[in-house]
Write a protein that holds these residues in place. Structure first.
Motif, PDB file in Angstrom:
ATOM      1  N   SER A  75      11.151  -9.288  -8.920  1.00 19.55           N
ATOM      2  CA  SER A  75      11.361 -10.668  -8.842  1.00 19.55           C
ATOM      3  C   SER A  75      10.479 -11.102  -7.658  1.00 19.55           C
ATOM      4  CB  SER A  75      13.085 -10.768  -8.691  1.00 19.55           C
ATOM      5  OG  SER A  75      13.144 -10.257  -7.659  1.00 19.55           O
ATOM      6  N   MET A  78       6.549 -14.846  -9.756  1.00 19.64           N
ATOM      7  CA  MET A  78       6.582 -15.388 -10.917  1.00 19.64           C
ATOM      8  C   MET A  78       5.252 -15.947 -11.287  1.00 19.64           C
ATOM      9  SD  MET A  78       8.372 -19.132 -10.824  1.00 19.64           S
ATOM     10  CE  MET A  78       7.656 -20.507  -9.787  1.00 19.64           C
ATOM     11  N   ALA A 135      11.171 -23.911  -9.021  1.00 18.28           N
ATOM     12  CA  ALA A 135      10.905 -22.330  -8.618  1.00 18.28           C
ATOM     13  C   ALA A 135      12.463 -21.850  -8.837  1.00 18.28           C
ATOM     14  CB  ALA A 135      10.595 -22.152  -7.093  1.00 18.28           C
ATOM     15  N   ILE A 137      15.164 -19.674  -8.087  1.00 23.87           N
ATOM     16  CA  ILE A 137      15.610 -18.616  -7.347  1.00 23.87           C
ATOM     17  C   ILE A 137      17.252 -18.011  -7.361  1.00 23.87           C
ATOM     18  CG2 ILE A 137      15.904 -17.946  -4.612  1.00 23.87           C
ATOM     19  CD1 ILE A 137      12.802 -18.425  -5.437  1.00 23.87           C
ATOM     20  N   LYS A 152      22.185 -19.326  -9.065  1.00 23.76           N
ATOM     21  CA  LYS A 152      20.672 -19.528  -9.516  1.00 23.76           C
ATOM     22  C   LYS A 152      20.471 -20.911  -8.717  1.00 23.76           C
ATOM     23  CE  LYS A 152      17.206 -19.694 -13.199  1.00 23.76           C
ATOM     24  NZ  LYS A 152      16.948 -19.324 -14.451  1.00 23.76           N
ATOM     25  N   PHE A 191      12.979 -14.573  -7.861  1.00 21.41           N
ATOM     26  CA  PHE A 191      12.899 -15.373  -8.726  1.00 21.41           C
ATOM     27  C   PHE A 191      13.582 -14.788  -9.886  1.00 21.41           C
ATOM     28  CE2 PHE A 191       8.862 -16.047  -6.344  1.00 21.41           C
ATOM     29  CZ  PHE A 191       8.614 -17.469  -6.177  1.00 21.41           C
ATOM     30  N   THR A 193      13.363 -16.029 -13.813  1.00 19.93           N
ATOM     31  CA  THR A 193      12.821 -17.087 -14.762  1.00 19.93           C
ATOM     32  C   THR A 193      13.346 -17.148 -16.042  1.00 19.93           C
ATOM     33  OG1 THR A 193      11.121 -15.175 -15.416  1.00 19.93           O
ATOM     34  CG2 THR A 193      10.581 -16.860 -13.361  1.00 19.93           C
TER      35      THR A 193
END
Length: 195
Positions: A75, A78, A135, A137, A152, A191, A193
């Motif tokens: 992670s 991304m 972004a 995170i 998150k 990250f 996603t």
């Protein structure tokens, strides 16, 4: 000739011990990550029973160190490609990278209260023309193999032309972790996603 009295020696030793303990209660650790860790913390949510059980026996303790903060393996970055051309560098619209992580802690009444943060960058690719990039995170805290915190955060990162990159910062304050003494506590960041 200088003579040290027993009182002076005791005061010097007490001052040295206080300095060492103060240094242990906060600080930063950058990057890293343990490849053997799993990614099960991405959507982990502690059950109320697990949190209650952890707090029931919590007694005031002095932490010898602030838990380490690590970037979850896989992670660290991304990538977003256009038109479904995943992996084609010419189709890359933007990418994000994590640069640094940090945390500090305070111990009181059987809890370690952690403030944690991450800095990173978003860079536009050959096909990128975004003026803002989100972004995603995720911060997670694992205590003796059990998730006690996972959240998150979507960080809006403005990219102001003619610049093709921008930095971001995300800080999370006052995450309380039950602490008896001797537990294995790790803070994870990276990250996330997934939708």
């Amino acid at each position: 000739m200088t003579l040290f009295t027993p009182l002076a020696l005791r005061l010097s030793a007490a001052a040295a011990a206080a300095t060492v303990l103060a240094g242990c209660s906060m600080g930063g650790m950058f990057g890293g990550g343990n490849a053997t860790q799993t990614q099960t913390l991405q959507n982990a949510t502690p059950t109320p029973a697990a949190v209650a059980a952890a707090q029931t026996n919590a007694l005031p303790a002095i932490a010898t160190q602030c838990p380490p903060i690590r970037v979850r393996p896989g992670s660290e970055a991304m990538f977003y490609y256009g038109s479904g051309k995943t992996g084609d560098a010419r189709a890359l619209q933007y990418q994000g990278v994590i640069d640094e992580t940090t945390r500090n802690c305070v111990v009181s009444n059987g809890l370690i209260t952690v403030n944690m943060g991450v800095t990173g960058r978003v860079l536009l690719g050959p096909q990128g023309n975004q003026s803002s990039v989100n972004a995603p995170i995720r911060f997670a805290v694992e205590r003796d193999g059990q998730a006690v915190y996972s959240e998150k955060y979507t960080v809006a990162v403005p990219v102001v032309a003619p610049a093709r990159s921008a930095e971001f910062v995300q800080v999370v304050d006052n995450v309380a972790i039950p602490y008896l003494g001797g537990e294995d506590i790790v803070i994870w960041v990276g990250f996330d996603t997934r939708n």
